[in-house]
Design a protein around this motif. Structure first.
Motif, PDB file in Angstrom:
ATOM      1  N   ARG A 194     -23.931  24.407  -3.319  1.00 12.88           N
ATOM      2  CA  ARG A 194     -23.646  25.315  -4.185  1.00 12.88           C
ATOM      3  C   ARG A 194     -23.977  26.990  -4.103  1.00 12.88           C
ATOM      4  O   ARG A 194     -23.691  27.591  -4.851  1.00 12.88           O
ATOM      5  CB  ARG A 194     -23.931  24.880  -5.730  1.00 12.88           C
ATOM      6  N   LEU A 215     -30.796  28.463  -9.636  1.00  8.86           N
ATOM      7  CA  LEU A 215     -29.774  28.219  -9.264  1.00  8.86           C
ATOM      8  C   LEU A 215     -28.941  27.239 -10.124  1.00  8.86           C
ATOM      9  O   LEU A 215     -27.767  27.365 -10.491  1.00  8.86           O
ATOM     10  CB  LEU A 215     -29.774  27.835  -7.893  1.00  8.86           C
ATOM     11  N   GLU A 243     -16.763  25.459  -5.313  1.00  8.57           N
ATOM     12  CA  GLU A 243     -17.748  24.422  -5.284  1.00  8.57           C
ATOM     13  C   GLU A 243     -17.150  22.797  -5.291  1.00  8.57           C
ATOM     14  O   GLU A 243     -17.463  21.951  -4.400  1.00  8.57           O
ATOM     15  CB  GLU A 243     -18.922  24.130  -6.463  1.00  8.57           C
ATOM     16  N   ARG A 292     -24.435  31.595  -7.170  1.00  8.84           N
ATOM     17  CA  ARG A 292     -23.548  30.467  -6.849  1.00  8.84           C
ATOM     18  C   ARG A 292     -22.257  30.895  -6.516  1.00  8.84           C
ATOM     19  O   ARG A 292     -21.774  31.843  -6.928  1.00  8.84           O
ATOM     20  CB  ARG A 292     -23.639  29.796  -8.165  1.00  8.84           C
TER      21      ARG A 292
END
Length: 451
Positions: free
Chosen positions: A169, A229, A431, A425
């Motif tokens: 990620r 994160l 993702e 991210r």
């Protein structure tokens, strides 16, 4: 060999040509003196063997980069494998350059401390001239090139620890910027406090090969990054932990065995000298203790997962072996084989217990690096007091706390700055697609259909 042959021929000629026994003896003495001048003294021989040890053990530690790559490639999902490989190759390259530019002399300033015992020297690393020409070289230790190479491998290992935790990620470039700061500044500064003769070393802190200096530092930086994160999408849903199986447990197992092998260089080379029979015997003792600690960690994880989950868990056993290796790293010399096995086994137990604890806190560690390197790094540093009479529990705990606070605070500042400037991210869409295609535009297994 060629020089000695000519000397023998010269001696024979001198004997044949000598008109008297006295002249023959003089010729023999002159030849013996010339040969003695070409034979290195014992100090030179010791100086030769120690750099060779650093280079060979450094090669083993470098091979650990392949181990981390394979372990991470096997434990992430198929759509993120190429990204992990890219990160591991890139972080190793950046570590090499940063350690040359600033890290080495920050870590080993000698008499050039910027702040005595606290902050090392800001200068490039430099090697001796070719052939040691026109130098007054200290032959009591090792060549700068061999020492630099060996110590660089430890720096790169610290960076590899962070990579696996934040997988699947994080963007590539913010991660690499953090690695530049970690390898150039964070790691060398705190390492100088112990291995560079800084204030923790003066306080009596003992950390033979880096349970704290290397492993917990990587673990603290990874933990801080993971909290900032956040977890992967879909990892924690309605109080449940959703399993994300890795893409290739064969690669993960291969990576573990590579790391196990590389650890002999990691701990064995940290003896720092191979110039006497005693040092060679100690290196062999370190190898044996390192191996049995890994075995203890693997067996403990195997048995405990069987008890807790009714079936043994391969990923836990792999991390159990690594946990045993991290646990013995702070003191692989003084324990006997039995003590080393127990120290490693406790590490294996701690990993099995720490992984679900992190999940309860919703701290997403893809490969289990925080339990292995941080939790067991702390345990290994404490365990020194059980086998080394020179260790103080208070000093060990104090050093763990000092290093932890420094790494967490500085890492948090860097992570937050990167988050504000570059973003950490990838997008939710990227993702879900996978970082291989979203960040790199290539796949590790392009021939396989997407499922």
């Amino acid at each position: 060999m060629q020089t000695k042959t000519w000397m023998k021929l010269g001696l024979a000629a001198a004997l044949l040509a000598a008109p008297s026994l006295g002249m023959a003896q003089e010729a023999a003495a002159a030849a013996a003196e010339a040969e003695a001048e070409t034979t290195p003294p014992m100090a030179d021989i010791g100086y030769i063997f120690t750099p060779v040890m650093f280079l060979v053990t450094g090669f083993l530690v470098m091979f650990m980069a392949a181990g981390f790559s394979m372990l991470e490639a096997g434990l992430v999902r198929q759509k993120n494998v190429t990204m992990q490989l890219m990160k591991n190759v890139s972080l190793f390259a950046f570590a090499a350059v940063m350690y040359y530019l600033v890290g080495y002399n920050l870590m080993y300033p000698g008499d050039g401390w910027t702040m005595d015992g606290m902050l090392g020297a800001f200068s490039f690393a430099s090697l001796e001239p070719v052939g040691l020409a026109e130098t007054e070289t200290d032959l009591t230790y090792a060549s700068v090139g061999s020492d630099f190479f060996f110590q660089l491998m430890f720096c790169a290992t610290t960076a590899s620890i962070v990579s696996g935790t934040l997988a699947e990620r994080i963007k590539l470039w913010p991660f690499l910027v953090f690695i530049i700061i970690l390898t150039g500044f964070i790691y060398p500064i705190q390492a100088s406090w112990k291995w560079g003769g800084g204030f923790l070393d003066q306080a009596g802190f003992l950390d033979f090969a880096g349970s704290t200096v290397v492993h917990s530092v990587g673990g603290w930086a990874a933990l801080t990054g993971a909290i900032i994160l956040g977890p992967r999408l879909g990892r924690y849903v309605d109080g449940r932990v959703v399993p994300f199986p890795g893409s290739n447990l064969t690669l993960a197992t291969l990576g573990t065995f590579i790391l196990w092998l590389g650890w002999f260089g990691f701990n064995g080379g940290s003896q720092l000298y191979m110039d006497t029979a005693g040092n060679v015997a100690d290196i062999s003792r370190i190898f044996a203790n390192t191996n049995t600690a890994a075995a203890g960690g693997a067996i403990a994880a195997l048995i405990l997962t069987q008890i807790l989950y009714k079936k043994p868990d391969l990923t836990m056993v792999l991390n159990g072996a690594l946990a045993g290796l991290v646990s013995i790293t702070a003191e692989p010399l003084t324990p006997g084989l039995g003590s080393a096995t127990i120290i490693g086994a406790i590490g294996g137990i701690l990993v099995v217990l720490a992984v679900p604890m992190l999940d309860k806190l919703k701290i997403d560690d893809v490969v289990g690096a925080i339990p292995v390197h941080l939790v067991c790094g702390i345990w290994g540093t404490i365990a020194v007091v059980f086998t080394n009479a020179d260790a103080s529990l208070g000093t060990q705990l104090y050093s763990i706390v000092v290093v932890g606070i420094f790494v967490v605070v500085v890492s948090a500042v860097v992570w937050f700055i990167l988050k504000a400037i570059m973003g950490l991210r990838v997008s939710a869409e990227d993702e879900m697609t996978g970082l291989d295609m979203a960040e790199l535009g290539m796949e590790a297994y392009p021939e396989f259909a997407k499922g």
